[in-house]
Write a protein that holds these residues in place. Structure first.
Motif, PDB file in Angstrom:
ATOM      1  N   THR A   7       0.819  -1.210   0.000  1.00 28.88           N
ATOM      2  CA  THR A   7       0.000   0.000   0.000  1.00 28.88           C
ATOM      3  C   THR A   7       0.856   1.265   0.000  1.00 28.88           C
ATOM      4  N   VAL A   8       0.235   2.368  -0.399  1.00 31.06           N
ATOM      5  CA  VAL A   8       0.908   3.666  -0.357  1.00 31.06           C
ATOM      6  C   VAL A   8       1.307   4.003   1.070  1.00 31.06           C
ATOM      7  N   ASP A   9       0.422   3.746   2.026  1.00 37.45           N
ATOM      8  CA  ASP A   9       0.737   4.064   3.424  1.00 37.45           C
ATOM      9  C   ASP A   9       1.958   3.277   3.901  1.00 37.45           C
ATOM     10  N   GLN A  10       2.045   2.047   3.487  1.00 34.66           N
ATOM     11  CA  GLN A  10       3.162   1.196   3.879  1.00 34.66           C
ATOM     12  C   GLN A  10       4.485   1.738   3.311  1.00 34.66           C
ATOM     13  N   VAL A  11       4.461   2.099   2.048  1.00 37.81           N
ATOM     14  CA  VAL A  11       5.672   2.621   1.410  1.00 37.81           C
ATOM     15  C   VAL A  11       6.024   3.992   1.983  1.00 37.81           C
ATOM     16  N   ARG A  12       5.027   4.794   2.241  1.00 31.10           N
ATOM     17  CA  ARG A  12       5.272   6.099   2.858  1.00 31.10           C
ATOM     18  C   ARG A  12       6.001   5.931   4.187  1.00 31.10           C
ATOM     19  N   ALA A  13       5.557   4.970   4.982  1.00 26.66           N
ATOM     20  CA  ALA A  13       6.189   4.736   6.284  1.00 26.66           C
ATOM     21  C   ALA A  13       7.623   4.240   6.120  1.00 26.66           C
ATOM     22  N   LEU A  14       7.863   3.366   5.142  1.00 26.20           N
ATOM     23  CA  LEU A  14       9.217   2.866   4.900  1.00 26.20           C
ATOM     24  C   LEU A  14      10.158   4.004   4.497  1.00 26.20           C
ATOM     25  N   VAL A  15       9.713   4.829   3.561  1.00 28.00           N
ATOM     26  CA  VAL A  15      10.552   5.931   3.085  1.00 28.00           C
ATOM     27  C   VAL A  15      10.805   6.932   4.203  1.00 28.00           C
ATOM     28  N   ASP A  16       9.756   7.320   4.908  1.00 30.54           N
ATOM     29  CA  ASP A  16       9.907   8.348   5.940  1.00 30.54           C
ATOM     30  C   ASP A  16      10.847   7.898   7.049  1.00 30.54           C
ATOM     31  N   GLU A  17      10.781   6.620   7.399  1.00 31.44           N
ATOM     32  CA  GLU A  17      11.613   6.120   8.494  1.00 31.44           C
ATOM     33  C   GLU A  17      13.064   5.918   8.060  1.00 31.44           C
ATOM     34  N   GLN A  18      13.255   5.344   6.869  1.00 28.50           N
ATOM     35  CA  GLN A  18      14.605   4.957   6.457  1.00 28.50           C
ATOM     36  C   GLN A  18      15.326   6.020   5.632  1.00 28.50           C
ATOM     37  N   HIS A  19      14.561   6.892   4.979  1.00 32.35           N
ATOM     38  CA  HIS A  19      15.158   7.942   4.150  1.00 32.35           C
ATOM     39  C   HIS A  19      14.417   9.259   4.394  1.00 32.35           C
ATOM     40  N   PRO A  20      14.567   9.811   5.585  1.00 32.00           N
ATOM     41  CA  PRO A  20      13.770  10.994   5.952  1.00 32.00           C
ATOM     42  C   PRO A  20      14.032  12.216   5.081  1.00 32.00           C
ATOM     43  N   VAL A  49      18.560   3.874 -12.139  1.00 33.61           N
ATOM     44  CA  VAL A  49      19.718   3.559 -11.308  1.00 33.61           C
ATOM     45  C   VAL A  49      19.335   3.644  -9.832  1.00 33.61           C
ATOM     46  N   PRO A  50      19.638   2.620  -9.033  1.00 31.94           N
ATOM     47  CA  PRO A  50      19.344   2.694  -7.597  1.00 31.94           C
ATOM     48  C   PRO A  50      20.175   3.786  -6.929  1.00 31.94           C
ATOM     49  N   VAL A  51      19.510   4.599  -6.128  1.00 31.09           N
ATOM     50  CA  VAL A  51      20.195   5.676  -5.415  1.00 31.09           C
ATOM     51  C   VAL A  51      20.132   5.477  -3.907  1.00 31.09           C
ATOM     52  N   ALA A  52      19.302   4.533  -3.449  1.00 35.06           N
ATOM     53  CA  ALA A  52      19.218   4.248  -2.021  1.00 35.06           C
ATOM     54  C   ALA A  52      18.631   2.854  -1.832  1.00 35.06           C
ATOM     55  N   ALA A  53      19.048   2.204  -0.766  1.00 31.51           N
ATOM     56  CA  ALA A  53      18.569   0.863  -0.436  1.00 31.51           C
ATOM     57  C   ALA A  53      17.566   0.941   0.707  1.00 31.51           C
ATOM     58  N   GLY A  54      16.626   0.031   0.679  1.00 26.52           N
ATOM     59  CA  GLY A  54      15.643  -0.048   1.745  1.00 26.52           C
ATOM     60  C   GLY A  54      15.649  -1.421   2.386  1.00 26.52           C
ATOM     61  N   GLU A  55      15.286  -1.461   3.649  1.00 25.69           N
ATOM     62  CA  GLU A  55      15.263  -2.707   4.414  1.00 25.69           C
ATOM     63  C   GLU A  55      13.821  -3.072   4.776  1.00 25.69           C
ATOM     64  N   GLY A  82       5.705  -4.312   8.040  1.00 19.83           N
ATOM     65  CA  GLY A  82       4.980  -5.436   7.446  1.00 19.83           C
ATOM     66  C   GLY A  82       5.491  -5.855   6.084  1.00 19.83           C
ATOM     67  N   TYR A  83       6.461  -5.114   5.540  1.00 21.30           N
ATOM     68  CA  TYR A  83       7.036  -5.498   4.251  1.00 21.30           C
ATOM     69  C   TYR A  83       8.302  -6.328   4.520  1.00 21.30           C
TER      70      TYR A  83
END
Length: 290
Positions: free
Chosen positions: A9-22, A82-88, A92-93
């Motif tokens: 979901t958008v909410d899920q991805v938003r939370a991932l980005v905000d936490e890991q790449h503020p 091109v990847p510019v950042a990695a996510g963990e 829930g993902y």
């Protein structure tokens, strides 16, 4: 599309980005329609996208794309995500993911000689690369190794494809002089959805997860999955491929279409239609339409 794919979901991805790449917290985020079979894509601002595997088999592509996308795309002169950042994993993902550069443009809607020539130049530059790298296991063995699988897939859709003619086309491809085993670089998935054009010119390639060394014929798919007969002739002329390479290219294109059609005809209609069109093009180009 798949029985065991994730819903992201958008909410899920938003939370991932905000936490890991503020640093990107203030950029707008929106989901994009699925264009591929194994990743979800979310637009992040104007210049970025978040790319997440949505099926288990796509996890390995994340690392492969990070290792190869930038160096290969730059070497052949095309734009790429091109990847510019990695996510963990998180929220829930369960898997690793990437933030990539957005490639502006559109997928091609019609074949043209100009597009065919652009494709040929990219394929030639890929083949000429002298770089270390992985083997593309799907394109690094004789076609004949796949005969049983091709026959089974053709029969599985025998209600809508002429099985005898399909198998004759396959046998002709297998009878061509074999690849000599010296691997060249391949993109690995030159489907129309992975091509980016602007003003009718090829400017970018997406989805480098399958890049690796293999049979030079392995990147000839666009000759049948995209181009019409006149543009196909331009592609071949610019490449200068011999009869054996061209025949094996038909075989690889046919194999991919027969892999897709049985699976996707009840799951993803656009891809199934594309597979049908590819099979028709291979049969026409092989003189097997009647």
């Amino acid at each position: 599309m798949h029985d065991d794919e994730l819903t992201i979901t958008v909410d899920q991805v938003r939370a991932l980005v905000d936490e890991q790449h503020p640093r990107w917290r203030d950029l707008p985020l929106r989901a994009l329609p699925h264009r591929g079979t194994d990743h979800a894509l979310f637009r992040l601002g104007d210049d970025l996208a978040v790319r997440l595997p949505r099926i288990a088999w796509a996890q390995e592509a994340v690392e492969r794309e990070r290792a190869s996308t930038e160096r290969l795309a730059a070497a052949v002169g095309v734009e790429a995500p091109v990847p510019v950042a990695a996510g963990e994993p998180g929220h829930g993902y369960p898997w690793r993911w990437s933030v990539v550069r957005w490639v502006p443009g559109a997928t091609p809607t019609r074949p043209t000689p100009v597009l065919a020539a652009d494709l040929a130049h990219v394929v030639r530059r890929l083949r000429a690369l002298d770089l270390p790298g992985r083997v593309n296991e799907r394109r690094a063995h004789p076609l004949a190794d796949l005969t049983d699988a091709v026959a089974a897939d053709a029969r599985a859709v025998g209600d809508e494809v002429p099985v005898d003619r399909v198998l004759r086309a396959w046998e002709a491809a297998c009878a061509a002089d074999p690849w000599d085993g010296v691997g060249v670089w391949l993109h690995g998935d030159l489907a129309p959805g992975n091509l980016v054009v602007r003003d009718g010119r090829l400017v970018g390639l997406l989805d480098w997860g399958g890049a690796g060394r293999g049979d030079p014929a392995g990147d000839l798919g666009p000759a049948w999955n995209l181009l019409d007969a006149p543009s196909r002739a331009v592609l071949r002329a610019v490449l200068g491929d011999d009869d054996a390479t061209w025949s094996r290219g038909r075989g690889w294109a046919l194999r991919q279409a027969l892999l897709q059609l049985p699976y996707y005809r009840t799951r993803y209609v656009p891809l199934a239609d594309h597979a049908r069109a590819t099979i028709r093009a291979v049969l026409e180009d092989s003189g097997l339409t009647a």
